[in-house]
Scaffold this active site. Structure first.
Site, PDB file in Angstrom:
ATOM      1  N   VAL A 202      23.992  -3.964 -42.064  1.00  0.00           N
ATOM      2  CA  VAL A 202      25.399  -4.501 -43.087  1.00  0.00           C
ATOM      3  C   VAL A 202      24.832  -4.787 -44.400  1.00  0.00           C
ATOM      4  O   VAL A 202      23.958  -5.458 -44.617  1.00  0.00           O
ATOM      5  CB  VAL A 202      25.838  -5.769 -42.329  1.00  0.00           C
ATOM      6  CG1 VAL A 202      27.414  -5.715 -42.929  1.00  0.00           C
ATOM      7  CG2 VAL A 202      26.371  -5.521 -40.808  1.00  0.00           C
ATOM      8  N   HIS A 203      25.637  -3.987 -45.263  1.00  0.00           N
ATOM      9  CA  HIS A 203      25.096  -4.336 -46.802  1.00  0.00           C
ATOM     10  C   HIS A 203      26.391  -3.852 -47.919  1.00  0.00           C
ATOM     11  O   HIS A 203      26.430  -4.132 -48.618  1.00  0.00           O
ATOM     12  CB  HIS A 203      23.959  -3.552 -47.064  1.00  0.00           C
ATOM     13  CG  HIS A 203      24.374  -2.176 -47.275  1.00  0.00           C
ATOM     14  ND1 HIS A 203      24.428  -1.168 -46.497  1.00  0.00           N
ATOM     15  CD2 HIS A 203      24.534  -1.390 -48.377  1.00  0.00           C
ATOM     16  CE1 HIS A 203      24.698   0.249 -46.833  1.00  0.00           C
ATOM     17  NE2 HIS A 203      24.862  -0.070 -48.091  1.00  0.00           N
ATOM     18  N   ARG A 204      27.542  -3.103 -47.145  1.00  0.00           N
ATOM     19  CA  ARG A 204      28.418  -2.735 -48.109  1.00  0.00           C
ATOM     20  C   ARG A 204      29.198  -4.191 -48.475  1.00  0.00           C
ATOM     21  O   ARG A 204      29.595  -5.074 -47.878  1.00  0.00           O
ATOM     22  CB  ARG A 204      29.332  -1.848 -47.486  1.00  0.00           C
ATOM     23  CG  ARG A 204      28.949  -0.511 -47.100  1.00  0.00           C
ATOM     24  CD  ARG A 204      29.674   0.607 -46.877  1.00  0.00           C
ATOM     25  NE  ARG A 204      29.097   1.862 -46.878  1.00  0.00           N
ATOM     26  CZ  ARG A 204      29.073   2.728 -47.930  1.00  0.00           C
ATOM     27  NH1 ARG A 204      29.461   2.390 -48.853  1.00  0.00           N
ATOM     28  NH2 ARG A 204      28.304   3.892 -47.611  1.00  0.00           N
ATOM     29  N   ARG A 235      21.330  -8.430 -49.998  1.00  0.00           N
ATOM     30  CA  ARG A 235      22.515  -8.788 -50.446  1.00  0.00           C
ATOM     31  C   ARG A 235      23.154  -9.445 -49.231  1.00  0.00           C
ATOM     32  O   ARG A 235      23.976 -10.509 -49.765  1.00  0.00           O
ATOM     33  CB  ARG A 235      23.280  -7.429 -50.508  1.00  0.00           C
ATOM     34  CG  ARG A 235      24.804  -7.740 -50.983  1.00  0.00           C
ATOM     35  CD  ARG A 235      25.476  -6.307 -51.116  1.00  0.00           C
ATOM     36  NE  ARG A 235      26.984  -6.283 -51.283  1.00  0.00           N
ATOM     37  CZ  ARG A 235      27.458  -6.303 -52.573  1.00  0.00           C
ATOM     38  NH1 ARG A 235      26.390  -6.327 -53.786  1.00  0.00           N
ATOM     39  NH2 ARG A 235      28.689  -6.532 -52.859  1.00  0.00           N
TER      40      ARG A 235
END
Length: 356
Positions: A202-204, A235
């Site tokens: 998960v990074h968006r 992030r």
């Protein structure tokens, strides 16, 4: 012929590796790293594992808001382009580095070649969608990975300069999978068994910056009832504290891993849960079910083929998909034969250039 290649983020390093290898056999390449991804786990490690030559220059722009980051790239890329006088500026994918490279080429009247042209999610809320649309409309050669991408361009009136070359990420996957199997014991290091875990990335921004969405994702994977391995993007880790989020005991948080380790984790996972475009493809390459934590995707072919499912950010829906989504049908060959990089270089070589 001289090529100025602009990269800046993990997926672009993967895409550039097979192309640079062939390109340098016939032409001169100046490799410019914008520094969009900058720590070792997200940048230098990929250069080492993929045997990419060290960048000729790193602009070291670092992270930041989209406008500030893109703006910081432009003068550095422009200066290099003026000094080097390349025949082509070669850009990859849909990051801010892609956009900056396309803008510099257009402003300086240097031909631009876009690898992975024609992808569309049709969701302009995604910064990547804006980047890829602008880059495509500024490019002179559009090197598309799939027939669907070519059709997307045609719907926008772009037919000249379009080449369907296949997917360079599949080239990288095919070239490196056996190396990864032989050289990396990450399963043993983490105490994992083949098919005994789900892999999560998960990074968006829409999932990480929205703290309620991040909490919901973590709740869903925590309730899935199987072990979940989660390489945590910097992030995302920074957002954990702000969200007050604590994964369940079945979720194993690990530091970001290199490309080869990621291939091993993907190939041996029972299922893959992600919001990454590149990981969606790698799941398809590896024949693993993919659960995409987004409302839209630029890789609609994988959804149509039945191996990727879009899941809304709802904890019950996420947990259910992790437990139940197990496609059994055939996987059509969507991404080519593993020789896309050669076609990219052939396309560049075939065009006579006369840049100022």
């Amino acid at each position: 012929m001289k090529i100025l290649t602009v990269v800046g983020a993990r997926p672009q390093f993967i895409k550039a590796a097979p192309v640079s290898r062939i390109l340098r056999q016939h032409h001169t390449e100046f490799l410019l790293h914008t520094g969009q991804h900058y720590d070792d786990a997200m940048s230098d490690l990929f250069f080492r594992q993929l045997a990419i030559p060290a960048p000729d220059l790193n602009l070291e722009v670092g992270s930041g808001r989209h406008g500030a980051q893109t703006g910081a790239m432009l003068p550095g890329i422009e200066l290099v382009a003026i000094e080097q006088r390349p025949d082509w500026i070669l850009i990859y994918g849909d990051t801010n580095s892609t956009l900056a490279g396309a803008l510099v080429g257009a402003k300086l009247h240097i031909r631009v070649a876009h690898v992975e042209a024609g992808l569309r999610s049709y969701d302009r809320r995604m910064p990547e969608e804006v980047n890829r649309v602008v880059a495509d409309h500024l490019s002179d050669i559009l090197l598309s990975p799939t027939d669907a991408a070519v059709a997307n361009l045609a719907r926008e009136g772009i037919t000249e300069g379009v080449r369907m070359v296949g997917d360079v990420m599949y080239d990288a996957f095919a070239q490196n999978l056996e190396v990864a199997r032989r050289s990396h014991g990450i399963l043993a290091e983490l105490g994992l068994e083949r098919g005994g875990y789900a892999l999560l990335t998960v990074h968006r921004a829409e999932n990480v910056d929205d703290l309620e969405r991040l909490r919901t994702i973590l709740q869903g994977v925590s309730e899935a009832g199987i072990k979940v391995v989660f390489p945590v993007h910097p992030r995302t880790r920074a957002a954990f504290g702000s969200a007050g989020a604590k994964p369940g005991p079945n979720v194993m948080l690990i530091d970001p891993v290199g490309y080869l380790e990621m291939l091993v984790l993907e190939e041996n996972a029972e299922t893959i849960v992600t919001d990454s475009g590149g990981v969606q493809k790698e799941a398809y390459f590896a024949g693993r079910p993919c659960i995409t934590l987004r409302d839209t995707t630029e890789w609609n072919e994988t959804v149509a083929a039945g191996w990727n499912v879009l899941v809304r950010i709802d904890s019950n829906a996420i947990a259910s998909a992790i437990r139940e989504f197990r496609p059994k049908g055939e996987r059509p060959n969507l991404f080519g034969d593993g020789h896309a990089a050669g076609r990219v270089v052939d396309a560049l070589s075939a065009v006579k250039v006369a840049n100022p």
